[in-house]
Write an enzyme that holds these catalytic residues in place. Structure first.
Site, short mmCIF file in Angstrom:
data_model
loop_
_atom_site.label_atom_id
_atom_site.label_comp_id
_atom_site.label_asym_id
_atom_site.label_seq_id
_atom_site.Cartn_x
_atom_site.Cartn_y
_atom_site.Cartn_z
N ARG A 177 0.83 -1.20 0.00
CA ARG A 177 0.00 0.00 0.00
C ARG A 177 0.87 1.25 0.00
NH1 ARG A 177 -2.88 -0.44 5.97
NH2 ARG A 177 -1.07 0.10 7.26
N ASP A 253 -4.07 4.09 17.23
CA ASP A 253 -3.01 3.66 16.33
C ASP A 253 -3.50 3.49 14.90
OD1 ASP A 253 -4.27 1.43 17.92
OD2 ASP A 253 -3.40 0.24 16.30
#
Length: 513
Positions: A177, A253
């Protein structure tokens, strides 16, 4: 095959590795037994300067088996609040940042592998990913990109030749990604929780230089940084709600400083409108439900603000007051973005005081009615277009006819029909503007804001099942093709506009990449 022989043509410039020693652990990816490239996002690859499209070499690199020339593989460390509980050390347990690439225009992006094996932060996990989860993230992230929502993007899918044990043996895979960066709220929390304020400052300075360089000359740069991140997240979450997206795991996160959607684990788009929609198997209390997402975004930003307090002011009381004001403003900013988007979805081109109430009344009329969220807004535009064939202005529109298709989406349309009267009155008021829209222009505005095609859950599962069980990627490719142009009617794609059949049942997603 020697890694020195693999040149992808990418221009690496690894500032995170160079400037932030102690913020990561260097490590290689795991050697895949039989890597095979099954999907390359060619347009994205070309945009970042990837010139080597040799499938065997790409499979080696994007499986983690070998690093390309210029890469500096590392796993980033971070902490995070997970479902409200603080974990002081998390980090990339199954991800590997190959490095940062500068495209031809000089834009800097991260290239990261997900599922490439164990890292020092794997915490007992195997660091691997399975094909279904990888394809899900590919589909969802590229759909978000096409919907004009800030997001990490999918560059490639590689199968590893392994069988990975989850609840059963499943094909192993790695996702590559691309993101503006992978700096998270949790990255700041990691160092702040250890009292390493010098590193919090170092990270903040790096993030400002990379993402908000316009702030560097500010007299209150760290407060302005907090405000800028709040603004980015307010816009992002508003865009999620406007298309019926539920992230599902909004831990600190999983919130980026850049304001991009990240980590498509237990996420999904709603079919029927439900403000309490939850798809994650582990979100039993609805913490990250559809309607709760802006609330949790603000909560996460308060956690970021806590890490920045010593940088905002030496006077603790003053720092708390300024940070609190910045985070408190989030709701107003979010609501502004959401209302702007709703006006576009409803074809309203001006601003009036009652617009927020009008939009909220529409949602109230939809609640409990099993109304397809995506179809309703598109059908409103269709109904408006049909009426506009015989109307010259909003005042002449008649949407009370029994032929009005939007009514048929409701179990009981009484409240919705009453709402439509208010909406038409509002459009009539819009017509009084100095530069009023024609009805065709109004319909075009609505169609540009309301997608016809979203990644319907049953279609996503169909694509995953075909790939996992039969190595058949045709449903995956067909779905991607439709989602590339979500606002435009595509001949032969009618099936992609429909809700899941009743037999599909309640939809549940899982984190287990």
């Amino acid at each position: 095959m020697n890694s020195m022989n693999i040149d992808l043509g990418l221009t690496f410039d690894n500032s995170y590795a160079r400037n932030l020693e102690g913020f990561y652990a260097t490590c290689p990816g795991a050697k895949a037994s039989s890597p095979e490239l099954v999907k390359l996002n060619t347009s994205l690859a070309n945009s970042i300067g990837l010139s080597n499209h040799d499938s065997a070499q790409l499979a080696e690199v994007f499986s983690g088996s070998q690093a390309p020339i210029g890469a500096s593989p590392l796993a980033q460390v971070y902490a995070g609040h997970q479902f409200g509980g603080f974990s002081p050390q998390l980090g990339d347990g199954r991800a590997l940042l190959l490095g940062e690439v500068l495209d031809e225009g000089g834009k800097r992006v991260d290239v990261q592998l997900k599922g490439s094996g164990r890292t020092p932060f794997s915490r007992g996990g195997d660091g691997k990913a399975v094909l279904g989860a990888v394809l899900r993230e590919y589909i969802l992230s590229e759909a978000m990109y096409a919907l004009n929502i800030p997001t990490t993007r999918a560059l490639a899918v590689v199968t590893t030749g392994e069988q990975i044990m989850r609840t059963q043996l499943l094909p192993g895979a790695v996702l590559t990604r691309v993101a503006s960066s992978h700096i998270r709220v949790g990255t700041f929390q990691f160092f702040a929780s250890r009292g390493e304020q010098d590193k919090v400052k170092q990270l903040a300075d790096y993030a400002i230089e990379r993402h908000y360089p316009q702030l560097k000359s500010s007299q209150q740069v760290y407060l302005d940084f907090l405000c800028a991140v709040c603004d980015k997240q307010a816009e992002l979450v508003a865009r999620w709600l406007l298309v019926g997206f539920v992230h599902g795991v909004m831990n600190t996160d999983n919130m980026t400083i850049s304001g991009e959607t990240i980590d498509y684990g237990p996420c999904a788009f709603m079919d029927d409108y439900d403000p309490k929609a939850v798809f994650s198997s582990i979100d039993r209390d609805g913490r990250y439900s559809y309607n709760n997402q802006p609330v949790l975004a603000q909560w996460n930003l308060a956690r970021l603000a806590e890490t920045l307090l010593p940088l905002i002011s030496d006077d603790e009381e003053e720092a708390v007051a300024k940070a609190t004001e910045a985070v408190t403003k989030f709701w107003e900013v979010y609501q502004g973005y959401w209302l702007t988007g709703m006006r576009e979805k409803l074809g309203i081109s001006t601003e009036e005081e009652g617009d927020l109430a009008l939009c909220e009344q529409l949602l109230e009329s939809m609640s409990g009615q099993e109304v397809d969220f995506t179809l309703l807004f598109r059908q409103l535009a269709n109904d408006l277009e049909t009426s506009s064939l015989e109307s010259k202005s909003a005042e002449e529109i008649n949407l009370e006819s029994t032929s009005c298709e939007s009514d048929k989406l409701f179990n009981d349309a009484d409240k919705f029909i009453q709402w439509k009267k208010l909406w038409i009155a509002r459009l009539s008021l819009d017509d009084q503007a100095k530069e009023k829209l024609s009805l065709p222009e109004r319909v075009a505005m609505m169609n540009a804001a309301n997608p016809m095609y979203i990644p319907r859950n049953h279609q996503v599962e169909r694509a995953i099942e075909a790939a996992e069980q039969r190595a058949d990627y045709e449903p995956f490719e067909n779905l991607l093709t439709v989602l590339e142009t979500p606002f435009t009617l595509q001949s032969g794609s009618e099936g992609y506009t429909k809700s899941a059949p009743k037999s599909f049942g309640p939809y549940t997603t899982f984190c287990g990449t």
